[in-house]
Every structure is written in C-alpha cells, then in structure tokens.
Write a protein that holds these residues in place. Structure first.
Motif, PDB file in Angstrom:
ATOM      1  N   LYS A 186       0.834  -1.206   0.000  1.00  0.00           N
ATOM      2  CA  LYS A 186       0.000   0.000   0.000  1.00  0.00           C
ATOM      3  C   LYS A 186       0.868   1.255   0.000  1.00  0.00           C
ATOM      4  CE  LYS A 186      -4.148  -1.828   2.157  1.00  0.00           C
ATOM      5  NZ  LYS A 186      -5.074  -1.747   3.301  1.00  0.00           N
ATOM      6  N   ARG A 187       1.960   1.210   0.759  1.00  0.00           N
ATOM      7  CA  ARG A 187       2.861   2.368   0.797  1.00  0.00           C
ATOM      8  C   ARG A 187       3.502   2.621  -0.568  1.00  0.00           C
ATOM      9  NH1 ARG A 187       6.222   3.516   6.019  1.00  0.00           N
ATOM     10  NH2 ARG A 187       6.699   5.187   4.581  1.00  0.00           N
ATOM     11  N   MET A 188       3.862   1.538  -1.280  1.00  0.00           N
ATOM     12  CA  MET A 188       4.464   1.717  -2.604  1.00  0.00           C
ATOM     13  C   MET A 188       3.436   2.262  -3.588  1.00  0.00           C
ATOM     14  SD  MET A 188       7.358  -1.101  -3.379  1.00  0.00           S
ATOM     15  CE  MET A 188       6.545  -2.567  -2.842  1.00  0.00           C
ATOM     16  N   SER A 242      11.306   7.926  -6.008  1.00  0.00           N
ATOM     17  CA  SER A 242      10.508   6.712  -6.135  1.00  0.00           C
ATOM     18  C   SER A 242      11.297   5.488  -5.665  1.00  0.00           C
ATOM     19  CB  SER A 242      10.080   6.545  -7.593  1.00  0.00           C
ATOM     20  OG  SER A 242       9.216   5.467  -7.744  1.00  0.00           O
ATOM     21  N   THR A 243      12.584   5.457  -5.979  1.00  0.00           N
ATOM     22  CA  THR A 243      13.446   4.354  -5.539  1.00  0.00           C
ATOM     23  C   THR A 243      13.540   4.327  -4.016  1.00  0.00           C
ATOM     24  OG1 THR A 243      14.732   4.466  -7.580  1.00  0.00           O
ATOM     25  CG2 THR A 243      15.773   3.383  -5.702  1.00  0.00           C
ATOM     26  N   LEU A 244      13.694   5.477  -3.412  1.00  0.00           N
ATOM     27  CA  LEU A 244      13.742   5.536  -1.949  1.00  0.00           C
ATOM     28  C   LEU A 244      12.436   5.044  -1.328  1.00  0.00           C
ATOM     29  CD1 LEU A 244      15.629   8.884  -1.228  1.00  0.00           C
ATOM     30  CD2 LEU A 244      16.476   6.541  -1.015  1.00  0.00           C
ATOM     31  N   HIS A 245      11.325   5.366  -1.967  1.00  0.00           N
ATOM     32  CA  HIS A 245      10.025   4.872  -1.505  1.00  0.00           C
ATOM     33  C   HIS A 245      10.000   3.340  -1.542  1.00  0.00           C
ATOM     34  CE1 HIS A 245       6.766   7.330  -0.243  1.00  0.00           C
ATOM     35  NE2 HIS A 245       5.845   6.608  -0.849  1.00  0.00           N
ATOM     36  N   ALA A 246      10.501   2.771  -2.626  1.00  0.00           N
ATOM     37  CA  ALA A 246      10.524   1.306  -2.762  1.00  0.00           C
ATOM     38  C   ALA A 246      11.452   0.672  -1.728  1.00  0.00           C
ATOM     39  CB  ALA A 246      10.958   0.916  -4.174  1.00  0.00           C
ATOM     40  N   VAL A 247      12.612   1.273  -1.502  1.00  0.00           N
ATOM     41  CA  VAL A 247      13.570   0.735  -0.533  1.00  0.00           C
ATOM     42  C   VAL A 247      12.982   0.787   0.875  1.00  0.00           C
ATOM     43  CG1 VAL A 247      15.815   1.146   0.561  1.00  0.00           C
ATOM     44  CG2 VAL A 247      15.615   1.205  -1.926  1.00  0.00           C
ATOM     45  N   LYS A 248      12.325   1.878   1.210  1.00  0.00           N
ATOM     46  CA  LYS A 248      11.684   1.985   2.524  1.00  0.00           C
ATOM     47  C   LYS A 248      10.591   0.930   2.682  1.00  0.00           C
ATOM     48  CE  LYS A 248      12.496   6.927   3.118  1.00  0.00           C
ATOM     49  NZ  LYS A 248      11.853   8.251   3.127  1.00  0.00           N
ATOM     50  N   ALA A 249       9.822   0.703   1.636  1.00  0.00           N
ATOM     51  CA  ALA A 249       8.748  -0.292   1.710  1.00  0.00           C
ATOM     52  C   ALA A 249       9.313  -1.697   1.881  1.00  0.00           C
ATOM     53  CB  ALA A 249       7.870  -0.212   0.465  1.00  0.00           C
ATOM     54  N   VAL A 250      10.379  -2.012   1.169  1.00  0.00           N
ATOM     55  CA  VAL A 250      11.001  -3.330   1.302  1.00  0.00           C
ATOM     56  C   VAL A 250      11.628  -3.475   2.692  1.00  0.00           C
ATOM     57  CG1 VAL A 250      12.894  -4.780   0.457  1.00  0.00           C
ATOM     58  CG2 VAL A 250      11.341  -3.692  -1.157  1.00  0.00           C
ATOM     59  N   GLY A 251      12.236  -2.420   3.185  1.00  0.00           N
ATOM     60  CA  GLY A 251      12.790  -2.445   4.544  1.00  0.00           C
ATOM     61  C   GLY A 251      11.702  -2.644   5.588  1.00  0.00           C
ATOM     62  N   SER A 254       0.866   4.128  -2.858  1.00  0.00           N
ATOM     63  CA  SER A 254       0.636   5.537  -2.532  1.00  0.00           C
ATOM     64  C   SER A 254       1.809   6.402  -2.983  1.00  0.00           C
ATOM     65  CB  SER A 254       0.375   5.718  -1.040  1.00  0.00           C
ATOM     66  OG  SER A 254       1.555   5.527  -0.305  1.00  0.00           O
ATOM     67  N   GLY A 255       2.995   5.833  -3.049  1.00  0.00           N
ATOM     68  CA  GLY A 255       4.171   6.545  -3.524  1.00  0.00           C
ATOM     69  C   GLY A 255       4.325   6.505  -5.032  1.00  0.00           C
ATOM     70  N   GLY A 256       3.446   5.773  -5.708  1.00  0.00           N
ATOM     71  CA  GLY A 256       3.474   5.706  -7.164  1.00  0.00           C
ATOM     72  C   GLY A 256       4.510   4.766  -7.736  1.00  0.00           C
ATOM     73  N   VAL A 257       4.985   3.814  -6.949  1.00  0.00           N
ATOM     74  CA  VAL A 257       5.991   2.861  -7.425  1.00  0.00           C
ATOM     75  C   VAL A 257       5.266   1.641  -7.996  1.00  0.00           C
ATOM     76  CG1 VAL A 257       7.993   1.465  -6.793  1.00  0.00           C
ATOM     77  CG2 VAL A 257       7.569   3.634  -5.625  1.00  0.00           C
ATOM     78  N   PRO A 258       5.423   1.384  -9.302  1.00  0.00           N
ATOM     79  CA  PRO A 258       4.737   0.215  -9.878  1.00  0.00           C
ATOM     80  C   PRO A 258       5.445  -1.095  -9.526  1.00  0.00           C
ATOM     81  CG  PRO A 258       6.007   1.343 -11.565  1.00  0.00           C
ATOM     82  CD  PRO A 258       6.126   2.159 -10.300  1.00  0.00           C
ATOM     83  N   ASN A 259       4.698  -2.174  -9.583  1.00  0.00           N
ATOM     84  CA  ASN A 259       5.250  -3.495  -9.267  1.00  0.00           C
ATOM     85  C   ASN A 259       6.399  -3.869 -10.201  1.00  0.00           C
ATOM     86  OD1 ASN A 259       3.482  -3.897  -7.161  1.00  0.00           O
ATOM     87  ND2 ASN A 259       1.975  -4.940  -8.415  1.00  0.00           N
ATOM     88  N   LEU A 260       6.328  -3.450 -11.463  1.00  0.00           N
ATOM     89  CA  LEU A 260       7.369  -3.803 -12.426  1.00  0.00           C
ATOM     90  C   LEU A 260       8.732  -3.279 -11.984  1.00  0.00           C
ATOM     91  CD1 LEU A 260       8.211  -5.062 -15.092  1.00  0.00           C
ATOM     92  CD2 LEU A 260       7.654  -2.887 -16.206  1.00  0.00           C
ATOM     93  N   SER A 261       8.776  -2.070 -11.452  1.00  0.00           N
ATOM     94  CA  SER A 261      10.051  -1.511 -10.989  1.00  0.00           C
ATOM     95  C   SER A 261      10.622  -2.318  -9.836  1.00  0.00           C
ATOM     96  CB  SER A 261       9.866  -0.058 -10.554  1.00  0.00           C
ATOM     97  OG  SER A 261       9.521   0.742 -11.664  1.00  0.00           O
ATOM     98  N   VAL A 262       9.755  -2.782  -8.947  1.00  0.00           N
ATOM     99  CA  VAL A 262      10.203  -3.593  -7.819  1.00  0.00           C
ATOM    100  C   VAL A 262      10.689  -4.959  -8.308  1.00  0.00           C
ATOM    101  CG1 VAL A 262       9.498  -4.654  -5.641  1.00  0.00           C
ATOM    102  CG2 VAL A 262       8.696  -2.368  -6.233  1.00  0.00           C
ATOM    103  N   VAL A 263      10.001  -5.517  -9.303  1.00  0.00           N
ATOM    104  CA  VAL A 263      10.427  -6.807  -9.869  1.00  0.00           C
ATOM    105  C   VAL A 263      11.790  -6.658 -10.535  1.00  0.00           C
ATOM    106  CG1 VAL A 263       9.908  -8.526 -11.643  1.00  0.00           C
ATOM    107  CG2 VAL A 263       8.094  -7.729 -10.118  1.00  0.00           C
TER     108      VAL A 263
END
Length: 160
Positions: free
Chosen positions: A71-73, A127-136, A75-84
C-alpha cells in the motif's frame, strides 16, 4: 527433549532469524519448522500452545508484510514492475558481490526501472527511496513476527 536437541532447534531458529534479514534462506519457514519439530518432540499443552501462538504470529506478520508495504508503494506511485526489476537485478548482484550485491542490485535495478519510466533523475530517485523503505518495512515486519515466535519458544524452554 534433550538439551542437545533444544540447542539444535535454537540454532535453526537463529539461522531462520538471519535468513529474514539476509534473504538467502527461507527465514520464517525455518523458524516455523524448528518450533514445529520442538513441539512434536516435546509434546504437551505448553509446547503446542507455543507452536500455535508462534504460528499465529508468523501468519499475521506474513500477511502484514505483503499488504502494508504494498500500500505504501502504491501511494508513492511505485509500480510493481520496478520492484520486480529491482529484485531481479538484486539477485544478479548477489552473485556478483555476495550479500551486499543483493541490496545494491535492488536499489540500482529499481532506480533504472524508474528512470526509464519517469525520465527524470530526481523523481526516479525519490521513487526508488520509496521502494527501498517499503522493502525495509516488509523485512522489519517479518523479523518482528519471527522474533515473537523465537521469544515464545525461548521462554517455554527456559521456564519448563
């Protein structure tokens, strides 16, 4: 259960806790399996209560681990593809630079996926920082559940 067997179960739980932080090993699964083996070998109401409570902690935090950061990702606009992409580059990075490459690869992969999508360095980094925070956050939630399970087991072993 013999003291030696309890020490072995404790070592497997410790390896599982390390596996949560360094996602090479199936950390939660190791903690769950070790406590299950202990409950089977020990038997009795205390062992099965500890197993049930540990299972509950691992399942609840497992659900939260996947829903809250997602949900945090979003809301931050980070798509699943970028995380994959970040995950795949992280796995490759792990083999290029053991252990540290996993984390660096995730950051680099996510950043370049976001840069290709957004075409702006500053927004891609944000956006990358948002993804890193969510994974953390996901990792911390999983670790919290595993620590609860390990603490329940340790308390039962120490006080019985």
């Amino acid at each position: 259960m013999s003291p030696v067997a309890e020490v072995l179960v404790g070592l497997v739980i410790l390896v599982g806790l390390i596996g949560v932080v360094v996602p090479i090993l199936p950390g939660t699964l190791l903690v769950f399996a070790a406590i299950l083996v202990w409950a089977i070998m020990t038997g009795g109401a205390t062992a099965w209560t500890v197993f049930a409570l540990s299972t509950l902690a691992l399942v609840v935090t497992g659900i939260v681990k996947y829903t809250w950061p997602g949900k945090r990702m979003k809301s931050g606009g980070v798509p699943n593809l970028s995380v994959v992409v970040g995950g795949v580059v992280g796995i490759i990075g792990f083999f290029v630079i053991p252990v540290v490459g996993l984390f660096l690869g995730f950051i680099v992969g996510t950043y370049f996926a976001e840069l290709a999508r957004l075409r702006r360095y500053d927004i891609a980094w944000s956006s990358t920082l948002h993804a890193v925070k969510a994974v953390g956050l996901s990792m911390l939630v999983e670790l919290f559940g595993a620590l609860i399970a390990a603490g329940l087991w340790l308390g039962a072993v120490a006080f019985t």
